[in-house]
Design a protein around this motif. Structure first.
Motif, PDB file in Angstrom:
ATOM      1  N   ILE A  48       4.275 -18.477 -14.808  1.00  0.00           N
ATOM      2  CA  ILE A  48       5.215 -18.018 -13.780  1.00  0.00           C
ATOM      3  C   ILE A  48       4.494 -17.157 -12.745  1.00  0.00           C
ATOM      4  O   ILE A  48       4.760 -17.259 -11.531  1.00  0.00           O
ATOM      5  CB  ILE A  48       6.374 -17.243 -14.438  1.00  0.00           C
ATOM      6  CG1 ILE A  48       7.210 -18.182 -15.306  1.00  0.00           C
ATOM      7  CG2 ILE A  48       7.247 -16.579 -13.380  1.00  0.00           C
ATOM      8  CD1 ILE A  48       7.860 -19.319 -14.563  1.00  0.00           C
ATOM      9  N   LYS A  49       3.568 -16.330 -13.197  1.00  0.00           N
ATOM     10  CA  LYS A  49       2.792 -15.526 -12.251  1.00  0.00           C
ATOM     11  C   LYS A  49       1.963 -16.419 -11.343  1.00  0.00           C
ATOM     12  O   LYS A  49       1.832 -16.158 -10.134  1.00  0.00           O
ATOM     13  CB  LYS A  49       1.896 -14.544 -13.009  1.00  0.00           C
ATOM     14  CG  LYS A  49       2.649 -13.380 -13.634  1.00  0.00           C
ATOM     15  CD  LYS A  49       1.693 -12.422 -14.338  1.00  0.00           C
ATOM     16  CE  LYS A  49       2.436 -11.225 -14.913  1.00  0.00           C
ATOM     17  NZ  LYS A  49       1.520 -10.295 -15.621  1.00  0.00           N
ATOM     18  N   TRP A  50       1.376 -17.475 -11.909  1.00  0.00           N
ATOM     19  CA  TRP A  50       0.603 -18.413 -11.088  1.00  0.00           C
ATOM     20  C   TRP A  50       1.492 -19.045 -10.019  1.00  0.00           C
ATOM     21  O   TRP A  50       1.074 -19.219  -8.869  1.00  0.00           O
ATOM     22  CB  TRP A  50      -0.017 -19.503 -11.960  1.00  0.00           C
ATOM     23  CG  TRP A  50      -0.869 -20.455 -11.175  1.00  0.00           C
ATOM     24  CD1 TRP A  50      -2.205 -20.365 -10.937  1.00  0.00           C
ATOM     25  CD2 TRP A  50      -0.418 -21.644 -10.498  1.00  0.00           C
ATOM     26  NE1 TRP A  50      -2.623 -21.420 -10.149  1.00  0.00           N
ATOM     27  CE2 TRP A  50      -1.555 -22.213  -9.872  1.00  0.00           C
ATOM     28  CE3 TRP A  50       0.811 -22.276 -10.362  1.00  0.00           C
ATOM     29  CZ2 TRP A  50      -1.479 -23.396  -9.124  1.00  0.00           C
ATOM     30  CZ3 TRP A  50       0.902 -23.439  -9.602  1.00  0.00           C
ATOM     31  CH2 TRP A  50      -0.235 -23.991  -9.000  1.00  0.00           C
ATOM     32  N   CYS A  51       2.719 -19.389 -10.395  1.00  0.00           N
ATOM     33  CA  CYS A  51       3.653 -19.992  -9.438  1.00  0.00           C
ATOM     34  C   CYS A  51       3.959 -19.036  -8.292  1.00  0.00           C
ATOM     35  O   CYS A  51       4.053 -19.451  -7.124  1.00  0.00           O
ATOM     36  CB  CYS A  51       4.945 -20.402 -10.144  1.00  0.00           C
ATOM     37  SG  CYS A  51       4.771 -21.798 -11.269  1.00  0.00           S
ATOM     38  N   ASN A  52       4.109 -17.754  -8.605  1.00  0.00           N
ATOM     39  CA  ASN A  52       4.348 -16.765  -7.543  1.00  0.00           C
ATOM     40  C   ASN A  52       3.152 -16.656  -6.604  1.00  0.00           C
ATOM     41  O   ASN A  52       3.316 -16.579  -5.379  1.00  0.00           O
ATOM     42  CB  ASN A  52       4.661 -15.400  -8.164  1.00  0.00           C
ATOM     43  CG  ASN A  52       6.131 -15.222  -8.486  1.00  0.00           C
ATOM     44  OD1 ASN A  52       6.985 -15.308  -7.609  1.00  0.00           O
ATOM     45  ND2 ASN A  52       6.433 -15.000  -9.750  1.00  0.00           N
ATOM     46  N   VAL A  53       1.949 -16.640  -7.178  1.00  0.00           N
ATOM     47  CA  VAL A  53       0.738 -16.587  -6.352  1.00  0.00           C
ATOM     48  C   VAL A  53       0.632 -17.833  -5.480  1.00  0.00           C
ATOM     49  O   VAL A  53       0.314 -17.758  -4.288  1.00  0.00           O
ATOM     50  CB  VAL A  53      -0.519 -16.434  -7.242  1.00  0.00           C
ATOM     51  CG1 VAL A  53      -1.790 -16.586  -6.410  1.00  0.00           C
ATOM     52  CG2 VAL A  53      -0.512 -15.095  -7.954  1.00  0.00           C
ATOM     53  N   GLU A  54       0.901 -18.982  -6.070  1.00  0.00           N
ATOM     54  CA  GLU A  54       0.826 -20.249  -5.329  1.00  0.00           C
ATOM     55  C   GLU A  54       1.865 -20.303  -4.218  1.00  0.00           C
ATOM     56  O   GLU A  54       1.590 -20.797  -3.114  1.00  0.00           O
ATOM     57  CB  GLU A  54       1.022 -21.418  -6.287  1.00  0.00           C
ATOM     58  CG  GLU A  54       0.986 -22.797  -5.640  1.00  0.00           C
ATOM     59  CD  GLU A  54      -0.358 -23.178  -5.054  1.00  0.00           C
ATOM     60  OE1 GLU A  54      -0.412 -24.140  -4.271  1.00  0.00           O
ATOM     61  OE2 GLU A  54      -1.367 -22.497  -5.390  1.00  0.00           O
ATOM     62  N   ARG A  55       3.061 -19.783  -4.495  1.00  0.00           N
ATOM     63  CA  ARG A  55       4.094 -19.730  -3.462  1.00  0.00           C
ATOM     64  C   ARG A  55       3.608 -18.924  -2.261  1.00  0.00           C
ATOM     65  O   ARG A  55       3.728 -19.366  -1.106  1.00  0.00           O
ATOM     66  CB  ARG A  55       5.362 -19.098  -4.031  1.00  0.00           C
ATOM     67  CG  ARG A  55       6.486 -18.920  -3.040  1.00  0.00           C
ATOM     68  CD  ARG A  55       7.464 -17.864  -3.509  1.00  0.00           C
ATOM     69  NE  ARG A  55       6.813 -16.568  -3.664  1.00  0.00           N
ATOM     70  CZ  ARG A  55       7.396 -15.484  -4.144  1.00  0.00           C
ATOM     71  NH1 ARG A  55       8.650 -15.546  -4.547  1.00  0.00           N
ATOM     72  NH2 ARG A  55       6.747 -14.345  -4.244  1.00  0.00           N
ATOM     73  N   ASN A  56       3.044 -17.739  -2.513  1.00  0.00           N
ATOM     74  CA  ASN A  56       2.551 -16.901  -1.416  1.00  0.00           C
ATOM     75  C   ASN A  56       1.384 -17.558  -0.675  1.00  0.00           C
ATOM     76  O   ASN A  56       1.281 -17.469   0.555  1.00  0.00           O
ATOM     77  CB  ASN A  56       2.120 -15.541  -1.963  1.00  0.00           C
ATOM     78  CG  ASN A  56       3.286 -14.761  -2.549  1.00  0.00           C
ATOM     79  OD1 ASN A  56       4.433 -14.961  -2.156  1.00  0.00           O
ATOM     80  ND2 ASN A  56       3.008 -13.875  -3.496  1.00  0.00           N
ATOM     81  N   LYS A  57       0.518 -18.228  -1.428  1.00  0.00           N
ATOM     82  CA  LYS A  57      -0.603 -18.935  -0.824  1.00  0.00           C
ATOM     83  C   LYS A  57      -0.113 -20.023   0.128  1.00  0.00           C
ATOM     84  O   LYS A  57      -0.645 -20.189   1.240  1.00  0.00           O
ATOM     85  CB  LYS A  57      -1.475 -19.536  -1.922  1.00  0.00           C
ATOM     86  CG  LYS A  57      -2.630 -20.376  -1.427  1.00  0.00           C
ATOM     87  CD  LYS A  57      -3.387 -20.985  -2.607  1.00  0.00           C
ATOM     88  CE  LYS A  57      -4.469 -21.950  -2.153  1.00  0.00           C
ATOM     89  NZ  LYS A  57      -5.160 -22.580  -3.308  1.00  0.00           N
TER      90      LYS A  57
END
Length: 299
Positions: free
Chosen positions: A153-162
């Motif tokens: 889930i943290k990776w998804c948040n980072v990817e969203r911001n990216k």
């Protein structure tokens, strides 16, 4: 299973010996011809060469972005595009068809997309999706433990911001828009579909529903979509935040009328037959659509 947009009388017995039930359409009750809706009594096997392949081939290419076959009724196959509907939430009792829906949905996506255009994330606390461990579309190995799930889930948040930064820099409004107007040689930004096999096992993770909301609410721009299933369709699992975020829902057979009303806004799911018999609720429709879910004999 009794709802297709019309109002129906209570269930009546058409054939007592066989125990076949139907409902009467009130709008035709006083006409010479009365409409009866019968339940689906058999599974619908599907193959890629006939049923699903035929449906896909007939869809315009722009509607095939994230194609999902939902089910079938007397009018034919009903399909759904995640790139338009964004997310889908399905729930029901054991043996109701939830697991088959999840597997058919994933199979449909990986059969119509390459790993370059689609990445898949499997959040699988119950270990129900091990048969997909080797597909090339996986962003990273299937997340099973609480630690791995939080990392995902943290990776998804980072990817969203990216992705937002890429869109801002390129002055495009969405991933789809970016892919159409990107410079020659630039890589395609793939869609991401996040499967959660059992929502009920994750709801105790602190703020898990708000974490889902933060990703799911921006999906039109970032092309990050959820397919969530649960065999615990209660208010404690399908929280108000989840209900607000996931407007497209499938109710398979449920134990009680109250759960059906919470899940799709009407009674009826408690009377479904199981094994894929479903009510599909589109947020803009007043009534849910009655369908028979698809079945693949190898899943």
């Amino acid at each position: 299973m009794w709802y297709g947009g019309a109002k129906f009388m209570p269930k009546i017995n058409v054939n007592k010996k066989r125990g076949v039930n139907a409902r009467v359409d009130l709008e035709t009750f006083w006409n010479d011809n009365v409409n009866l809706e019968n339940p689906f009594n058999t599974l619908l096997p599907i193959t890629w060469g006939t049923d699903i392949g035929h449906v896909v081939s007939e869809m315009p290419s722009k509607e095939r972005d994230l194609f999902i076959p939902i089910g079938k009724n007397e009018k034919g196959y009903f399909t759904f595009d995640l790139s338009i509907g964004r997310h889908i939430l399905a729930g029901g009792s054991m043996l109701s068809g939830v697991g088959m829906f999840r597997r058919v949905t994933l199979l449909s996506l990986i059969k119509t997309h390459t790993p370059e255009t689609l990445r898949v994330i499997l959040i699988d606390p119950k270990g129900l999706m091990s048969s997909f461990d080797d597909i090339p579309h996986l962003q990273f190995p299937r997340a099973k433990t609480a630690e791995d799930i939080i990392k995902a889930i943290k990776w998804c948040n980072v990817e969203r911001n990216k992705r937002f930064k890429i869109l801002e820099k390129s002055k495009t409004v969405s991933v789809g828009h970016y892919n159409k107007h990107k410079a020659a040689g630039d890589p395609v930004i793939p869609s991401i579909v996040i499967f959660i096999s059992e929502l009920g096992d994750l709801i105790d993770i602190p703020n898990f529903d708000t974490r889902l909301y933060s990703i799911a609410s921006m999906t039109r721009a970032t092309s990050m979509h959820f397919v969530i299933t649960t065999q615990q369709p209660s208010v404690s699992v399908v929280t108000p935040i989840i209900q607000e975020t996931f407007c497209y829902r499938i109710a398979f057979q449920m134990p009680y009328e109250a759960e059906s009303k919470m899940f799709v806004g009407q009674a009826g799911a408690e009377e479904l037959l199981g094994q894929g018999d479903m009510l599909f609720k589109i947020y803009s429709n007043k009534e849910a659509i009655h369908l028979q879910g698809l079945y693949h004999p190898l899943l």
